[in-house]
Design an enzyme around this catalytic site. Structure first.
Site, short mmCIF file in Angstrom:
data_model
loop_
_atom_site.label_atom_id
_atom_site.label_comp_id
_atom_site.label_asym_id
_atom_site.label_seq_id
_atom_site.Cartn_x
_atom_site.Cartn_y
_atom_site.Cartn_z
CB SER A 50 -0.88 0.01 1.24
OG SER A 50 -0.07 0.19 2.40
CG ASP A 82 -3.92 -3.02 -1.41
OD1 ASP A 82 -4.85 -3.24 -2.21
OD2 ASP A 82 -4.01 -3.15 -0.17
CG HIS A 83 -6.64 0.27 -1.64
ND1 HIS A 83 -7.95 0.34 -2.04
CD2 HIS A 83 -6.58 -0.83 -0.86
CE1 HIS A 83 -8.66 -0.65 -1.53
NE2 HIS A 83 -7.83 -1.40 -0.80
CG ASP A 104 -9.64 2.56 -4.57
OD1 ASP A 104 -10.72 2.80 -5.13
OD2 ASP A 104 -9.55 2.25 -3.37
CB ALA A 215 -11.18 -11.13 1.73
CB ILE A 257 -5.47 -11.80 3.49
CG1 ILE A 257 -6.65 -12.61 2.93
CG2 ILE A 257 -5.25 -12.09 4.98
CD1 ILE A 257 -6.37 -14.08 2.76
CG ASP A 258 -3.04 -5.53 5.79
OD1 ASP A 258 -2.26 -6.06 6.60
OD2 ASP A 258 -2.96 -4.31 5.50
P1 13P Z 1 -8.55 -6.81 5.34
O1 13P Z 1 -8.51 -5.58 6.17
O2 13P Z 1 -9.85 -7.54 5.46
O3 13P Z 1 -7.39 -7.73 5.59
O4 13P Z 1 -8.47 -6.36 3.79
C1 13P Z 1 -7.24 -6.06 3.19
C2 13P Z 1 -7.38 -5.42 1.87
O5 13P Z 1 -8.43 -5.37 1.26
C3 13P Z 1 -6.18 -4.83 1.29
O6 13P Z 1 -6.43 -4.17 0.10
O1 G3H Z 2 -6.76 -2.00 2.25
C1 G3H Z 2 -5.85 -1.58 2.92
C2 G3H Z 2 -4.78 -2.47 3.43
O2 G3H Z 2 -5.19 -3.16 4.57
C3 G3H Z 2 -3.53 -1.69 3.64
O3 G3H Z 2 -3.58 -0.95 4.80
O4 G3H Z 2 -3.00 1.30 3.97
O5 G3H Z 2 -2.83 0.74 6.42
O6 G3H Z 2 -1.19 -0.20 4.78
P1 G3H Z 2 -2.59 0.33 5.02
ZN ZN Z 3 -8.36 -3.21 0.01
#
Ligand code: 13P
Ligand code: G3H
Ligand code: ZN
Length: 313
Positions: A50, A82-83, A104, A215, A257-258
């Site tokens: 991210s 991610d995002h 995003d 998820a 999954i995070d």
């Molecule tokens: P969780 O917070 O459910 O693990 O989702 C992570 C996620 O969507 C990262 O983009």
């Molecule tokens: O969707 C977000 C992820 O869980 C990443 O989280 O932006 O705090 O690193 P973060």
């Molecule tokens: Zn996400």
């Protein structure tokens, strides 16, 4: 093997009725735990970073750690942003060797989301990189931005064909009731997902990979481990594993999954300090944390995603 895009992974996942795990990473122990798990069960992998992770760990460090994991495991690994919030962060990741980016634009009006996503797709495809777009808004917290339940909205299936054809995206994240973070449902609330939306999207976009964010299952064992060892997390409810398996058997090819990783790492470290208050060498508590990340990811790959044994199919 060099880092790969998700194209082949998604094609096989779609055909095979399973999903690829996309795990968020921001340090060495997470990368090691996740990739060692994938190696043990021979699973393809998406490691995702991210904007917050890049700020925390520095993009070059993360890139080199992922390259090291690639050398150590020999697995097909896709490195994904991610995002991505704007064109510049996507460009920066593409230029530095990421093989996949997410733009995003889900908070933008439909036409603006299309225009921004298309701009990223054009640059990414010219550089051999694939792009994930998003339609619909998830609730929860990501990168310190908190989307309230009231502002969240499900994906409208009637918009997906136009979005995909006008942007040229390679995969699409949709909102069907999952949300970011550890508090996905209110205490007492029964977790529910809009499988009817997923089904309709799947009909309108045949053989097209769909992505599920938010998820994590918020595994109770780790929440308990946190709270039994000095933590104070309120009731946390995630997405039941059988729902994720069902989504993976449908059009969902990527499951993000995070939060589960965060809980496993924090629970393990809290427990370790409770049992060994005299320890002060980071290796003493990071080693069991890495071990539990590995066990958790193995469980996800085998029992939730169903992608074990698929790395070299
Ligand atoms: P969780 O917070 O459910 O693990 O989702 C992570 C996620 O969507 C990262 O983009
Ligand atoms: O969707 C977000 C992820 O869980 C990443 O989280 O932006 O705090 O690193 P973060
Ligand atoms: Zn996400």
């Amino acid at each position: 093997m060099p880092l790969v895009t998700s194209t082949e992974m998604f094609k096989k996942a779609y055909e095979g009725g399973y999903a690829i795990g996309a795990f968020n990473v921001n340090n060495m122990e997470l990368i090691q735990g996740i990739t060692e798990a994938a190696k043990e069960v021979s699973a393809p992998l998406i490691l995702q970073v991210s904007a917050g992770a890049r700020k925390y760990a520095n993009s070059t460090y993360l890139m080199k750690l992922v390259e090291a994991a690639e050398i150590e495991t020999g697995l097909p690994i896709c490195l994904h942003l991610d995002h991505g919030a704007d064109f510049d962060i996507c460009k920066s990741c593409i230029d530095s060797g990421f093989t996949s980016v997410m733009i995003d634009g889900s908070k933008l009006p439909f036409d603006e989301n299309i225009a921004l996503t298309k701009e990223v797709v054009e640059y990414a495809h010219a550089h051999g990189v694939v792009v994930e777009g998003e339609l619909g808004k998830l609730a929860g917290i990501e990168d310190d931005v908190n989307v309230s339940d009231a502002d969240a909205s499900y994906t409208r299936p009637e918009e997906v064909e136009e979005f995909v054809s006008r942007t040229g995206v390679d995969s699409l994240a949709i909102a069907i009731g999952t949300s970011h973070g550890a508090y996905k449902f209110k205490p007492g609330q029964k977790p529910q997902l809009r499988f009817d939306i997923l089904e309709e999207v799947g009909k309108r976009l045949p053989e097209f990979p769909i992505v599920l964010h938010g998820a994590s299952s918020v595994i109770p064992e780790y929440v308990k481990m946190i709270n039994d060892n000095g933590g104070a997390m309120p009731d946390a409810i995630g997405i039941p594993e059988d729902m994720l398996r069902k989504a993976a058997s449908m059009a969902v090819c990527k499951i993000n999954i995070d939060s589960d990783l965060r809980l496993a790492m924090t629970g393990t470290i809290r427990k370790h300090f409770n049992e060994h208050p005299e320890h002060f060498d980071p290796r003493q508590y990071l080693k069991p944390a890495r071990e539990n990340i590995k066990e958790l990811v193995k469980h996800k790959l085998i029992n939730v995603l169903g992608c074990d044994g698929k790395a070299f199919d």
